[in-house]
Design a protein around this motif. Sequence first.
Motif, mmCIF file in Angstrom:
data_model
loop_
_atom_site.group_PDB
_atom_site.id
_atom_site.type_symbol
_atom_site.label_atom_id
_atom_site.label_comp_id
_atom_site.label_asym_id
_atom_site.label_seq_id
_atom_site.Cartn_x
_atom_site.Cartn_y
_atom_site.Cartn_z
ATOM 1 N N ILE A 1 0.849 -1.189 0.000
ATOM 2 C CA ILE A 1 0.000 0.000 0.000
ATOM 3 C C ILE A 1 0.889 1.245 0.000
ATOM 4 O O ILE A 1 1.815 1.370 0.800
ATOM 5 N N GLY A 2 0.571 2.176 -0.921
ATOM 6 C CA GLY A 2 1.155 3.513 -0.857
ATOM 7 C C GLY A 2 0.177 4.390 -0.099
ATOM 8 O O GLY A 2 -0.844 4.804 -0.643
ATOM 9 N N ASN A 3 0.458 4.637 1.171
ATOM 10 C CA ASN A 3 -0.463 5.403 2.024
ATOM 11 C C ASN A 3 -0.425 6.872 1.629
ATOM 12 O O ASN A 3 0.650 7.468 1.550
ATOM 13 N N PRO A 4 -1.576 7.490 1.344
ATOM 14 C CA PRO A 4 -1.571 8.873 0.853
ATOM 15 C C PRO A 4 -1.001 9.868 1.851
ATOM 16 O O PRO A 4 -0.983 9.635 3.062
ATOM 17 N N GLY A 5 -0.577 11.000 1.329
ATOM 18 C CA GLY A 5 -0.091 12.086 2.166
ATOM 19 C C GLY A 5 -1.234 12.851 2.807
ATOM 20 O O GLY A 5 -2.420 12.616 2.533
ATOM 21 N N CYS A 6 -0.883 13.806 3.668
ATOM 22 C CA CYS A 6 -1.894 14.513 4.454
ATOM 23 C C CYS A 6 -2.678 15.526 3.629
ATOM 24 O O CYS A 6 -3.917 15.515 3.624
ATOM 25 N N TYR A 7 -1.988 16.408 2.895
ATOM 26 C CA TYR A 7 -2.692 17.347 2.033
ATOM 27 C C TYR A 7 -3.553 16.597 1.016
ATOM 28 O O TYR A 7 -4.670 17.007 0.694
ATOM 29 N N THR A 8 -3.010 15.511 0.500
ATOM 30 C CA THR A 8 -3.718 14.774 -0.550
ATOM 31 C C THR A 8 -4.997 14.132 -0.025
ATOM 32 O O THR A 8 -6.029 14.154 -0.690
ATOM 33 N N THR A 9 -4.935 13.553 1.160
ATOM 34 C CA THR A 9 -6.122 12.928 1.734
ATOM 35 C C THR A 9 -7.242 13.947 1.901
ATOM 36 O O THR A 9 -8.386 13.717 1.477
ATOM 37 N N ILE B 1 -4.932 19.649 9.319
ATOM 38 C CA ILE B 1 -4.955 20.135 7.935
ATOM 39 C C ILE B 1 -6.328 20.747 7.680
ATOM 40 O O ILE B 1 -7.352 20.146 8.006
ATOM 41 N N LEU B 2 -6.341 21.933 7.089
ATOM 42 C CA LEU B 2 -7.571 22.515 6.579
ATOM 43 C C LEU B 2 -7.343 22.824 5.109
ATOM 44 O O LEU B 2 -6.477 23.614 4.762
ATOM 45 N N VAL C 1 -3.053 11.525 11.780
ATOM 46 C CA VAL C 1 -3.946 10.375 11.924
ATOM 47 C C VAL C 1 -4.561 10.056 10.559
ATOM 48 O O VAL C 1 -4.012 9.251 9.804
ATOM 49 N N LYS C 2 -5.671 10.694 10.195
ATOM 50 C CA LYS C 2 -6.252 10.393 8.879
ATOM 51 C C LYS C 2 -5.271 10.719 7.754
ATOM 52 O O LYS C 2 -5.313 10.094 6.684
ATOM 53 N N ALA D 1 -11.319 19.090 6.741
ATOM 54 C CA ALA D 1 -10.442 19.128 7.913
ATOM 55 C C ALA D 1 -10.081 17.717 8.341
ATOM 56 O O ALA D 1 -10.962 16.848 8.443
ATOM 57 N N ILE D 2 -8.798 17.477 8.578
ATOM 58 C CA ILE D 2 -8.315 16.208 9.113
ATOM 59 C C ILE D 2 -7.189 16.478 10.104
ATOM 60 O O ILE D 2 -6.652 17.589 10.168
#
Length: 344
Positions: A143-151, A240-241, A314-315, A309-310
């Motif tokens: 699995i390539g776990n997505p980045g934070c901005y991308t999620t 992240i917003l 975590v997410k 928002a995440i």
Amino acid sequence: MKVSIIGATGYTGEELLRILANHPQAEIIHITSESQTGTSIESVYTHFNGFYEKKLDSMKELEKIAKASDAVFIGLPHGHAMAAGKVLSQYGTKVIDLGADYRFRDISVYEKWYKVEHTHPEAEAVYGLTELYREQVKAAQIIGNPGCYTTATILALAPLAKNNLIDFKSIIVDAKSGVSGAGRSLSLNSHFTEMFENFKAYNIAGHRHTPEIEQALTEFAEGPVIISFTPHLVPMARGILSTCYAALKPGVSSQDIDDAYNSLYEDEYFVRLLGRGGYPATKNTRGSNFCDLGWHIDERTGRVIVVSAIDNLVKGAAGQAIQNFNVMFGMDERLGLMQAPLYP
């Protein structure tokens, strides 16, 4: 399930350990750090006193780690996961990489943006944004776990792309991140005196999460999507917003927008729809695996504005990795992730 973490002393490694401490089906076998091998994890992160008494191993023990583990989380900087992924996959071990090495369908895009040769092109990795690729995640080995901005951004825009509701040349993403997104290493840009009472943009028109967002949105739109992406650092530890703007196609109604979000996410536990007029806030997702979404229609300009928002750790990193882990092994994907957000 027996799990190990390669690169356990960064913020994402720490967050994996924090969440997995309460996972009913996960047993931590090995944790590694090349800079602090032999040190106990609770001496690096003293908030783990009473939870862990494990010592940090070295990646030099990779074959031993592979044989002992059902799954391995990799929390290394880009360019370093591929060598580990090659070895681990030879032993049939499931791999969840929290870096960028396995996120791209086209490795030439990875090499262009990250300036690193991809040394594991034969890997059949799956992009691990669970809500959108769940069936692929179920069958994945890597699995390539997505980045934070991308999620935050992909979850915000996927319903609009999938339903062809916007002009795909008009997308602007204005995103803000807490300083933990820059990692634990010392840097002038994330120094306290540089960030306190400060708010700044960086990597305008060149942030490495840009092609990752475009890759996913292009798949859902079934045609090319190019975005303007501007990230910012704000003086908070985590969160992240992402505020996303796009021109609506002629004839698209407010109800069409509502229906698109409800139909894609109505059964998704970790995506909370605040609806039309909703205002997601980072504090409402802090410490949790939730993504909060709200959207607004600007009738005057003909635009839709989506706010997401995440918690970036975590997410946007460890929680999503554990969500993928749960899905890969046929478990309830909420296991270990049922913590309510920390408030205030």
